[in-house]
Scaffold this motif. Structure first.
Motif, PDB file in Angstrom:
ATOM      1  N   ALA A 104      49.980  45.832  52.374  1.00  0.00           N
ATOM      2  CA  ALA A 104      49.097  45.719  53.540  1.00  0.00           C
ATOM      3  C   ALA A 104      47.807  44.984  53.190  1.00  0.00           C
ATOM      4  O   ALA A 104      47.232  44.292  54.030  1.00  0.00           O
ATOM      5  N   ALA A 105      47.338  45.136  51.953  1.00  0.00           N
ATOM      6  CA  ALA A 105      46.104  44.469  51.512  1.00  0.00           C
ATOM      7  C   ALA A 105      46.367  43.058  50.985  1.00  0.00           C
ATOM      8  O   ALA A 105      45.429  42.360  50.593  1.00  0.00           O
ATOM      9  N   GLY A 106      47.639  42.644  50.936  1.00  0.00           N
ATOM     10  CA  GLY A 106      47.973  41.320  50.422  1.00  0.00           C
ATOM     11  C   GLY A 106      47.848  41.207  48.917  1.00  0.00           C
ATOM     12  O   GLY A 106      47.586  40.119  48.388  1.00  0.00           O
ATOM     13  N   LEU A 107      48.040  42.328  48.213  1.00  0.00           N
ATOM     14  CA  LEU A 107      47.905  42.349  46.757  1.00  0.00           C
ATOM     15  C   LEU A 107      49.242  42.668  46.102  1.00  0.00           C
ATOM     16  O   LEU A 107      50.093  43.339  46.682  1.00  0.00           O
ATOM     17  N   ASP A 108      49.412  42.222  44.868  1.00  0.00           N
ATOM     18  CA  ASP A 108      50.633  42.431  44.104  1.00  0.00           C
ATOM     19  C   ASP A 108      50.605  43.825  43.475  1.00  0.00           C
ATOM     20  O   ASP A 108      49.787  44.114  42.602  1.00  0.00           O
ATOM     21  N   PHE A 109      51.512  44.695  43.919  1.00  0.00           N
ATOM     22  CA  PHE A 109      51.582  46.075  43.423  1.00  0.00           C
ATOM     23  C   PHE A 109      51.811  46.125  41.918  1.00  0.00           C
ATOM     24  O   PHE A 109      51.254  46.978  41.228  1.00  0.00           O
TER      25      PHE A 109
ATOM     26  N   MET B 137      42.844  46.884  38.336  1.00  0.00           N
ATOM     27  CA  MET B 137      41.927  48.005  38.097  1.00  0.00           C
ATOM     28  C   MET B 137      41.039  47.710  36.892  1.00  0.00           C
ATOM     29  O   MET B 137      39.826  47.918  36.947  1.00  0.00           O
ATOM     30  N   ASP B 138      41.627  47.202  35.814  1.00  0.00           N
ATOM     31  CA  ASP B 138      40.833  46.869  34.628  1.00  0.00           C
ATOM     32  C   ASP B 138      39.751  45.850  34.966  1.00  0.00           C
ATOM     33  O   ASP B 138      38.588  46.007  34.563  1.00  0.00           O
ATOM     34  N   GLU B 139      40.116  44.818  35.712  1.00  0.00           N
ATOM     35  CA  GLU B 139      39.125  43.800  36.084  1.00  0.00           C
ATOM     36  C   GLU B 139      38.065  44.367  37.020  1.00  0.00           C
ATOM     37  O   GLU B 139      36.893  44.027  36.909  1.00  0.00           O
ATOM     38  N   LEU B 140      38.475  45.219  37.947  1.00  0.00           N
ATOM     39  CA  LEU B 140      37.509  45.813  38.859  1.00  0.00           C
ATOM     40  C   LEU B 140      36.487  46.641  38.081  1.00  0.00           C
ATOM     41  O   LEU B 140      35.284  46.546  38.328  1.00  0.00           O
TER      42      LEU B 140
ATOM     43  N   LYS C  30      33.784  36.700  36.593  1.00  0.00           N
ATOM     44  CA  LYS C  30      34.925  35.782  36.649  1.00  0.00           C
ATOM     45  C   LYS C  30      36.035  36.373  35.810  1.00  0.00           C
ATOM     46  O   LYS C  30      35.892  36.590  34.611  1.00  0.00           O
ATOM     47  N   GLY C  31      37.150  36.681  36.475  1.00  0.00           N
ATOM     48  CA  GLY C  31      38.324  37.201  35.798  1.00  0.00           C
ATOM     49  C   GLY C  31      39.554  36.469  36.282  1.00  0.00           C
ATOM     50  O   GLY C  31      39.467  35.488  37.021  1.00  0.00           O
ATOM     51  N   VAL C  32      40.708  36.963  35.915  1.00  0.00           N
ATOM     52  CA  VAL C  32      41.971  36.353  36.324  1.00  0.00           C
ATOM     53  C   VAL C  32      42.262  36.666  37.788  1.00  0.00           C
ATOM     54  O   VAL C  32      42.662  35.809  38.550  1.00  0.00           O
ATOM     55  N   GLN C  33      42.052  37.931  38.196  1.00  0.00           N
ATOM     56  CA  GLN C  33      42.353  38.346  39.559  1.00  0.00           C
ATOM     57  C   GLN C  33      41.132  38.460  40.456  1.00  0.00           C
ATOM     58  O   GLN C  33      41.269  38.410  41.665  1.00  0.00           O
ATOM     59  N   LEU C  34      39.984  38.657  39.873  1.00  0.00           N
ATOM     60  CA  LEU C  34      38.752  38.810  40.650  1.00  0.00           C
ATOM     61  C   LEU C  34      37.754  37.752  40.234  1.00  0.00           C
ATOM     62  O   LEU C  34      37.555  37.495  39.058  1.00  0.00           O
ATOM     63  N   SER C  35      37.105  37.173  41.218  1.00  0.00           N
ATOM     64  CA  SER C  35      36.040  36.215  40.966  1.00  0.00           C
ATOM     65  C   SER C  35      34.927  36.488  41.963  1.00  0.00           C
ATOM     66  O   SER C  35      35.152  36.470  43.170  1.00  0.00           O
ATOM     67  N   ILE C  36      33.737  36.784  41.442  1.00  0.00           N
ATOM     68  CA  ILE C  36      32.597  37.096  42.279  1.00  0.00           C
ATOM     69  C   ILE C  36      31.511  36.077  41.972  1.00  0.00           C
ATOM     70  O   ILE C  36      30.989  36.050  40.856  1.00  0.00           O
ATOM     71  N   PRO C  37      31.175  35.212  42.935  1.00  0.00           N
ATOM     72  CA  PRO C  37      30.141  34.206  42.684  1.00  0.00           C
ATOM     73  C   PRO C  37      28.771  34.867  42.510  1.00  0.00           C
ATOM     74  O   PRO C  37      28.552  35.996  42.943  1.00  0.00           O
ATOM     75  N   LEU C  38      27.866  34.149  41.896  1.00  0.00           N
ATOM     76  CA  LEU C  38      26.517  34.637  41.686  1.00  0.00           C
ATOM     77  C   LEU C  38      25.877  35.003  43.020  1.00  0.00           C
ATOM     78  O   LEU C  38      25.899  34.222  43.975  1.00  0.00           O
ATOM     79  N   HIS C  39      25.371  36.214  43.115  1.00  0.00           N
ATOM     80  CA  HIS C  39      24.740  36.690  44.353  1.00  0.00           C
ATOM     81  C   HIS C  39      23.727  37.779  44.028  1.00  0.00           C
ATOM     82  O   HIS C  39      23.745  38.355  42.955  1.00  0.00           O
ATOM     83  N   ASN C  40      22.852  38.065  44.981  1.00  0.00           N
ATOM     84  CA  ASN C  40      21.868  39.162  44.832  1.00  0.00           C
ATOM     85  C   ASN C  40      22.392  40.388  45.526  1.00  0.00           C
ATOM     86  O   ASN C  40      23.061  40.384  46.454  1.00  0.00           O
TER      87      ASN C  40
END
Length: 131
Positions: free
Chosen positions: A90-95, A102-105, A121-131
Motif C-alpha cells: 500500500a505504501a509502494g515499498l518493497d517488503f 529500517m537500518d537506513e531510517l 543519503k542512503g541507498v533507499q532513503l535520500s533527504i536533501p539538505l533542509h532546516n
C-alpha cells in the motif's frame, strides 16, 4: 536539537526483533505522551511500536524530537519493521527490503535529530539538505 540524545539505535534494534500487528502514526497515540511531564518527572515515556519504515523520515524525526523535548528528554520509542506485506504494498515499498530500510531510517534519524540543517543519503532513503 534542544535535548540530549536518550533513545539510540541499539534500543531500536532490540525493539525491531519482535514483529507487531499494530501500527501507529507519529501523530497518533504517541503525541499525548509528553503531557505527564510535571506530574511524573522520572518516568520514561514509551511509545507503541511504530512500523518505522512506512513513515517518512522527516515528519517522524520531527514528531519524536518534539515529544522528547516536551517530555524533558524521556522518550523511549518502539520501532518495528512489520510483518504484513500488504502495508508495504500500500505504501509502494518493497517488503523484502524492510530490514535494510529500517537500518537506513535509523541512520537518517540521527542527523535529523541532531543537526540543523540536516541531510542524509542512503541507498533507499535520500533527504536533501533542509532546516
Amino acid at each position: 536539537m534542544a535535548t540530549q540524545r536518550r533513545w539510540t539505535r541499539s534500543s531500536a534494534a532490540a525493539a525491531r526483533a519482535t514483529p507487531s500487528r499494530r501500527s501507529s502514526t507519529p501523530t497518533g497515540p504517541v503525541r499525548p505522551a509528553g503531557h505527564g511531564r510535571e506530574r511524573h518527572p522520572r518516568v520514561l515515556l514509551g511509545s507503541p511500536v511504530l512500523i518505522a519504515p512506512l513513515h517518512p523520515p522527516v515528519p517522524l524525526a520531527r514528531s519524536l524530537t518534539t515529544i522528547d523535548f516536551v517530555s524533558g528528554g524521556r522518550l523511549l520509542p518502539g520501532f518495528g519493521f512489520g510483518w504484513s506485506p500488504e502495508g508495504y504494498q500500500a505504501a509502494g515499498l518493497d517488503f523484502s527490503r524492510r530490514g535494510a530500510r529500517m537500518d537506513e531510517l535509523l541512520d537518517a534519524l540521527e542527523p535529523l535529530r541532531t543537526e540543523d540543517p540536516a541531510q542524509y543519503k542512503g541507498v533507499q532513503l535520500s533527504i536533501p539538505l533542509h532546516n
